[in-house]
Design an enzyme around this catalytic site. Structure first.
Site, PDB file in Angstrom:
ATOM      1  N   HIS A  48     -33.983   3.231  -5.184  1.00 10.92           N
ATOM      2  CA  HIS A  48     -34.253   4.646  -5.469  1.00 10.92           C
ATOM      3  C   HIS A  48     -33.645   5.483  -4.353  1.00 10.92           C
ATOM      4  CE1 HIS A  48     -37.420   3.554  -2.594  1.00 10.92           C
ATOM      5  NE2 HIS A  48     -37.395   4.842  -2.222  1.00 10.92           N
ATOM      6  N   HIS A 132     -29.967   8.664   0.572  1.00 14.23           N
ATOM      7  CA  HIS A 132     -29.432   7.309   0.672  1.00 14.23           C
ATOM      8  C   HIS A 132     -30.227   6.385  -0.229  1.00 14.23           C
ATOM      9  CE1 HIS A 132     -32.856   7.314   3.423  1.00 14.23           C
ATOM     10  NE2 HIS A 132     -32.927   6.005   3.208  1.00 14.23           N
TER      11      HIS A 132
END
EC number: 3.1.4.58
Length: 197
Positions: A48, A132
């Site tokens: 995620h 990220h």
């Protein structure tokens, strides 16, 4: 002695579709073969990109408010191009995939969600937004900036995730999902520009 009440760790995130998830897993596999890190790869099913972290023990009233806020946030769908890998220099030495030029729509979504939560007095953890996708933890050595085969991630919604603390393996439960709106207003000119790290 009564049992300790479990925490309620919640965060808003982007959740990749299966094709994006598979491409990220392949990029991670290639990097591991090339660099031979210590530690453990992240589980692909939990990949995620965190938008906002609400905390480790979010009260029920704050969770309810956060869901209500999310249902009113308007931002446009976009494509996120993951084109390089790197690492953070903290104790866990996490390796990640990221974008050298994140689209303005990503920071627009983050900012609109954050501002709406703060207006509703939903506590948000004060963290710098460094978008990220973590692929490895406890690598033992930093990963220098490394180009990867670009991955085109179509972002069409955002989610609220509950991380069940204390379980092994960690369990992520999706407790809400909100579609992005193609008719949402765009960011103001000159705003929303962001570079990763």
């Amino acid at each position: 002695m009564p049992a300790e009440r479990p925490g309620n760790r919640l965060f808003f995130a982007l959740w990749p579709d299966e094709a994006t998830r598979a491409a990220c897993a392949e990029a991670a596999r290639v990097l591991r073969l090339r660099m031979q890190p210590r530690g453990a790869p992240s589980v692909a099913q939990r990949y995620h990109l965190t938008l906002l972290f609400l905390g480790d023990d979010v009260p029920e009233v704050a969770e309810t408010a956060a869901r209500q806020v999310a249902s009113h946030v308007r931002a446009r769908p976009f494509t996120l191009r993951l084109d390089h890998a790197g690492s953070f220099r903290n104790r866990e030495v996490p390796w990640w995939l990221g974008s050298r030029e994140p689209p303005p729509a990503l920071s627009t979504l983050h900012e609109r969600l954050r501002e709406a939560l703060l207006r509703a007095r939903v506590p948000v953890q004060p963290m710098r937004f460094s978008p990220h996708l973590t692929i490895h933890r406890d690598a033992g050595a930093p990963l220098p900036p490394t180009l990867i085969q670009p991955i085109e991630w179509p972002v069409r919604d955002f989610v609220l995730i509950r991380s069940h603390i204390g379980r092994a393996p960690v369990v992520y439960e999706q407790v809400g999902c909100w579609p992005l709106d193609p008719d949402a207003p765009e960011a103001a000119a000159g705003g929303g520009q962001m570079r990763l790290l």
